[in-house]
Enzyme design. Structure first.
Site, short mmCIF file in Angstrom:
data_model
loop_
_atom_site.label_atom_id
_atom_site.label_comp_id
_atom_site.label_asym_id
_atom_site.label_seq_id
_atom_site.Cartn_x
_atom_site.Cartn_y
_atom_site.Cartn_z
N ASP A 43 -62.49 -23.17 -38.20
CA ASP A 43 -61.49 -24.04 -38.81
C ASP A 43 -61.22 -23.67 -40.26
OD1 ASP A 43 -61.28 -25.32 -36.49
OD2 ASP A 43 -62.17 -27.22 -37.15
N LEU A 93 -23.81 -32.60 -20.95
CA LEU A 93 -22.42 -32.86 -21.32
C LEU A 93 -21.70 -31.59 -21.71
CD1 LEU A 93 -23.03 -35.94 -23.67
CD2 LEU A 93 -21.96 -35.99 -21.40
N GLU A 126 -19.88 -43.05 -28.67
CA GLU A 126 -21.26 -43.33 -29.09
C GLU A 126 -21.77 -42.20 -29.98
OE1 GLU A 126 -23.53 -43.49 -25.49
OE2 GLU A 126 -22.40 -45.19 -24.68
N LYS A 128 -23.95 -39.29 -31.00
CA LYS A 128 -24.79 -38.41 -30.17
C LYS A 128 -26.10 -38.18 -30.91
CE LYS A 128 -24.63 -34.22 -27.41
NZ LYS A 128 -25.88 -33.59 -27.84
N ASP A 130 -29.63 -36.89 -31.95
CA ASP A 130 -30.27 -35.59 -31.81
C ASP A 130 -31.77 -35.78 -31.56
OD1 ASP A 130 -30.47 -32.90 -31.71
OD2 ASP A 130 -30.23 -32.56 -33.86
N ARG A 149 -36.30 -35.36 -19.35
CA ARG A 149 -35.17 -34.83 -18.61
C ARG A 149 -35.55 -33.59 -17.79
NH1 ARG A 149 -31.24 -31.04 -19.38
NH2 ARG A 149 -29.30 -31.48 -18.33
N GLU A 185 -32.16 -41.82 -25.45
CA GLU A 185 -32.69 -40.77 -26.31
C GLU A 185 -33.87 -41.29 -27.11
OE1 GLU A 185 -30.78 -38.24 -25.68
OE2 GLU A 185 -31.08 -36.74 -27.24
N TYR A 237 -28.48 -45.55 -23.28
CA TYR A 237 -27.04 -45.34 -23.15
C TYR A 237 -26.55 -44.98 -21.75
CZ TYR A 237 -28.71 -40.55 -23.95
OH TYR A 237 -29.40 -39.37 -23.88
N LYS A 325 -18.59 -32.31 -31.03
CA LYS A 325 -19.59 -31.90 -32.02
C LYS A 325 -19.00 -31.90 -33.42
CE LYS A 325 -23.05 -30.90 -29.27
NZ LYS A 325 -23.69 -29.62 -29.20
N CYS A 419 -27.43 4.21 -25.00
CA CYS A 419 -28.25 3.00 -25.00
C CYS A 419 -29.45 3.22 -25.93
CB CYS A 419 -28.72 2.71 -23.59
SG CYS A 419 -29.99 1.42 -23.52
N CYS A 422 -32.86 3.21 -23.51
CA CYS A 422 -33.20 4.25 -22.51
C CYS A 422 -32.45 5.55 -22.76
CB CYS A 422 -32.93 3.74 -21.10
SG CYS A 422 -31.18 3.60 -20.71
N CYS A 437 -24.68 -0.01 -21.07
CA CYS A 437 -25.61 1.06 -20.76
C CYS A 437 -25.47 1.37 -19.27
CB CYS A 437 -27.03 0.58 -21.08
SG CYS A 437 -28.31 1.46 -20.19
N CYS A 443 -33.15 1.47 -16.88
CA CYS A 443 -33.24 1.10 -18.29
C CYS A 443 -34.25 -0.05 -18.41
CB CYS A 443 -31.88 0.66 -18.82
SG CYS A 443 -31.97 -0.02 -20.49
S1 IVH Z 1 -24.72 -39.41 -22.09
C1 IVH Z 1 -24.04 -38.36 -17.94
N1 IVH Z 1 -24.89 -40.44 -24.50
O1 IVH Z 1 -26.91 -35.30 -25.34
C2 IVH Z 1 -24.45 -38.80 -19.27
N2 IVH Z 1 -26.04 -38.39 -24.09
O2 IVH Z 1 -25.65 -32.77 -24.69
C3 IVH Z 1 -25.23 -37.80 -19.99
N3 IVH Z 1 -27.31 -37.55 -25.98
O3 IVH Z 1 -28.71 -34.71 -22.39
C4 IVH Z 1 -25.68 -38.15 -21.33
N4 IVH Z 1 -26.82 -39.18 -27.38
O4 IVH Z 1 -29.90 -35.97 -24.32
C5 IVH Z 1 -25.24 -39.42 -23.70
N5 IVH Z 1 -24.96 -41.49 -26.56
C6 IVH Z 1 -25.34 -40.48 -25.77
C7 IVH Z 1 -26.18 -39.44 -26.21
C8 IVH Z 1 -26.50 -38.41 -25.33
C9 IVH Z 1 -27.49 -38.05 -27.21
C10 IVH Z 1 -27.90 -36.29 -25.49
C11 IVH Z 1 -28.57 -36.38 -24.14
C12 IVH Z 1 -27.86 -35.37 -23.26
C13 IVH Z 1 -27.29 -34.45 -24.29
C14 IVH Z 1 -26.10 -33.68 -23.75
#
Ligand code: IVH
Length: 697
Positions: A43, A93, A126, A128, A130, A149, A185, A237, A325, A419, A422, A437, A443
């Site tokens: 350690d 999604l 909604e 999204k 992370d 998942r 999430e 959600y 996004k 390439c 190879c 290639c 290769c």
């Molecule tokens: S709906 C069929 N709602 O984004 C419905 N997803 O890029 C599927 N995520 O796997 C998901 N916030 O982990 C939904 N308000 C939200 C979300 C959300 C985050 C994530 C979720 C999904 C991923 C897809």
């Protein structure tokens, strides 16, 4: 073990070399400790390495490596959670990156549902989150199971861990359905993340690169007591299996969730118009930095449930939702080198090696330059200062060169004609963009990439056999082609090969490896077809092939005929909706090569391909029938009609032949209706078709 020269005496080159050495040593020690439960360092020595790494990074912040131990996820999540199949798949999604993409999504929803412009299309917007998604199952209103998942079809049982997440109810009120799976999430707030990292650092433990990694590492702990001490939160959600639907809109569902005690994001908005939907995005983009948790976009969902049901899903994403996004984050850095990577199909991809730079919370040290044209167009040269960007989990990209900062002497990049791995001749593809290639499986790079693809999650899904192990086994000559994987155990038992003295391979990891390989000795035919890595045969195409030919012997027989130039075999394939000439050509090419068919035969000796099984298809007049659609439908779009027929077990073809069972005839039908009459194929009006759909049990 550790170099004792004071950090202050190091020049940048020496510091970089020392950081590289430390990264390697610490990674090896971590693997021994976490994956094999067999620490190979005391350690105190380990701590000394980490301290030195931290000191050098503090003195030379520009040299922090992408793979620096200080940035890695903490304790590698434990392996060995039980696998649980989701009763209803957990979907992902599709993404939209601009207002135009969103408009196109809305237009496609309208086309599919045949909604006129005058008909309102309410959405729910909604944030999204992370984090990482979970599914919480309640039976008789008690929390009974928590699952990650995973690959969407199958996740890991994290019941004990999910139970510790703040805010998720253990029990539901009397009006909740008897069976209810709630999805959402799990995340760690920005403050929680900072506090956790402080505590980790104080305790001399690993810190996390970002809140998402921290949440993932925390949920997947073997010991739920560790999870319980992590500041995890959740938002709900979506739903999976449910015994009784008591809502007819997504907004209504969110209201029920809140009544039942689930954490529902207060920033969710119901948007009556497109303008409101766009405004909801702008509002979140503005507030994003002030929110207590990380979000990476906005998820839009069609509010009406009847419409969601009609829209259904394609591949793995619902047609009724999309993730918009936020704009990609950008940063400036310097191109240190341009390397050429060789992909699975031989495509040569230039990659810029960059001075490490933080973009959107992640250290980036490589960016794709796509292809020769792209380098030429952007005129990216070694030594250039460039702008790189990263959007979500997309591979970082070089956006542009800052020409004002170009050093005095640079030369345009010259794309190699052979390439780099190879040495085979590299030539332009038919489309003129990709340079490939020509070495094929001779290769090593192509062979290794194909193996990686073969075992990858969406293909054969050999759990725990990562890229590194594939490279190691290939390098040793143990696994040169997919079938070799399945004979590995026999060769080990026979003494032909041995793990003795191999770093990272202890008793349990070897046992896990063979358990994972054995678990994939029987896979659905579609997975096997996709895993072969044939050009133009993606997941959806592989599924269509499996559905058309049903089992491995029939598929192989048909493909051999196709490769031999049999016109009927080709027509059977190209006639099927979703399979075209590109797929037919690629399959013919693949099956014309003896080394491919030999390998398939070897694989068939080792593993079983499960014949195609209709996904929970209801018995209907259309099960197993071949259908063709023609003319304009009044009550739904052609695509919706096809999707419904497929969901009832039909194969949809594009032209009428003697094998057609039904022709559905809309208004203004042309030659297909005539041909059907000639061949005596049964025709259905739109109303008759819908009546038979509704009659399905
Ligand atoms: S709906 C069929 N709602 O984004 C419905 N997803 O890029 C599927 N995520 O796997 C998901 N916030 O982990 C939904 N308000 C939200 C979300 C959300 C985050 C994530 C979720 C999904 C991923 C897809």
């Amino acid at each position: 073990m550790s170099d004792t020269r004071p950090v202050a005496d190091l020049n940048p080159l020496e510091a970089a070399a020392e950081l590289a050495r430390l990264a390697k040593l610490i990674a090896t020690a971590d693997a021994a400790y976490y994956q094999d439960d067999a620490p190979d360092l005391a350690d105190a020595d380990y701590d000394a390495l980490r301290r030195r790494n931290a000191e050098i990074e503090a003195a030379f912040p520009g040299l922090v490596r992408a793979d620096s131990p200080s940035r890695r996820v903490g304790a590698t999540p434990a392996q060995g959670f039980a696998k649980v199949r989701h009763a209803v798949p957990m979907l992902s999604l599709d993404n939209a990156f601009s207002d135009e993409d969103l408009a196109e999504f809305l237009a496609s929803v309208r086309r599919f549902l045949k909604l006129p412009e005058s008909e309102p299309l309410p959405l729910v917007a909604e944030p999204k989150i992370d984090g990482l998604s979970f599914s919480a199952r309640y039976e008789n209103r008690q929390f009974v199971r928590g699952v990650t998942r995973g690959d969407g079809a199958e996740g890991e049982d994290v019941t004990a861990n999910l139970r510790t997440v703040a805010g998720l109810p253990r029990a539901l009120p009397a009006d909740a359905p008897e069976v209810l799976e709630v999805r959402g999430e799990v995340y760690i707030s920005k403050d929680g993340f900072a506090a956790l990292n402080r505590a980790q650092a104080d305790a001399g433990e690993k810190t996390f690169a970002n809140p998402r990694n921290a949440a993932a590492g925390s949920l997947r702990q073997k010991d739920a007591n560790v999870t319980a001490r992590r500041p995890l939160s959740a938002f709900a959600y979506a739903w999976g299996e449910v015994s009784q639907l008591s809502w007819d809109s997504h907004w209504g569902f969110l209201a029920r969730l809140a009544e039942w005690g689930f954490p529902v994001n207060p920033r969710n908005r119901r948007c009556a118009t497109t303008a409101e939907a766009v405004a909801a995005f702008a509002e979140l983009d503005r507030e994003r930095a002030r929110l207590p948790y990380d979000i990476d976009g906005v998820v839009y969902k069609v509010d009406r449930l009847d419409w969601q049901q009609r829209l259904g899903f394609v591949s793995r994403a619902p047609r009724w939702a999309i993730a918009r996004k936020f704009a990609a984050e950008q940063a400036r850095t310097v191109v240190e080198a341009i390397d050429i990577q060789v992909g699975r199909t031989g495509a040569l991809t230039p990659v810029a090696r960059l001075s490490p730079v933080t973009v959107g919370g992640v250290v980036v040290s490589n960016a794709t330059l796509h292809n020769a044209d792209e380098i030429r167009r952007k005129d990216v040269r070694i030594g250039d200062t460039v702008i790189v960007q990263r959007a979500g989990d997309v591979i970082p990209q070089v956006v542009a060169v800052v020409t004002a900062e170009r050093p005095a002497v640079t030369t345009p990049f010259v794309f190699p004609e052979t390439c780099p791995v190879c040495g085979s001749h590299a030539e332009n593809d038919d489309d003129g963009v990709i340079i490939r290639c020509t070495g094929g499986l001779t290769c090593p790079a192509q062979a290794v990439e194909r193996l990686k693809h073969f075992v990858s999650r969406d293909a054969m899904n050999v759990d725990g056999l990562g890229d590194k192990a594939v490279e190691e086994f290939f390098g040793l000559g143990w696994v040169k082609r997919p079938s070799d994987l399945f004979s590995l155990k026999r060769r080990l038992d026979g003494g032909e090969i041995s793990f003795a003295g191999r770093k990272g391979w202890a008793g349990t990891s070897i046992a896990n490896l063979f358990a994972a390989i054995d678990a994939r000795r029987s896979v659905p035919l579609a997975r096997l077809i996709f895993a072969l890595g044939i050009r133009h045969i993606g997941e959806t195409t592989a599924k269509a092939l499996a559905q058309l030919y049903r089992d491995l012997p029939s598929w192989v027989a048909a493909m051999r005929r196709l490769a031999a130039g049999d016109e009927a075999a080709r027509a059977e394939l190209t006639d099927r909706d979703g399979l075209g000439d590109a797929a037919a050509d690629a399959l013919a090419e693949f099956f014309a090569e003896a080394h491919n068919t030999d390998e398939l035969a070897r694989l068939a000796d080792e593993i079983a391909a499960e014949p195609y099984a209709e996904a929970a298809v209801r018995a209907s007049a259309f099960s197993g029938k071949t259908m063709v659609f023609t003319g304009t439908l009044e009550r739904m779009s052609r695509n919706e009609a096809k999707a419904r027929a497929e969901s009832l077990g039909a194969k949809v073809a594009s032209s009428v032949s003697a094998k057609t069972d039904f022709l559905v005839v809309g208004a203004d039908a042309g030659s297909k209706a005539k041909k059907a009459a000639e061949l005596g194929v049964k025709t259905l009006s739109e109303d008759e078709f819908l009546a038979l759909c509704d009659a399905a049990v």
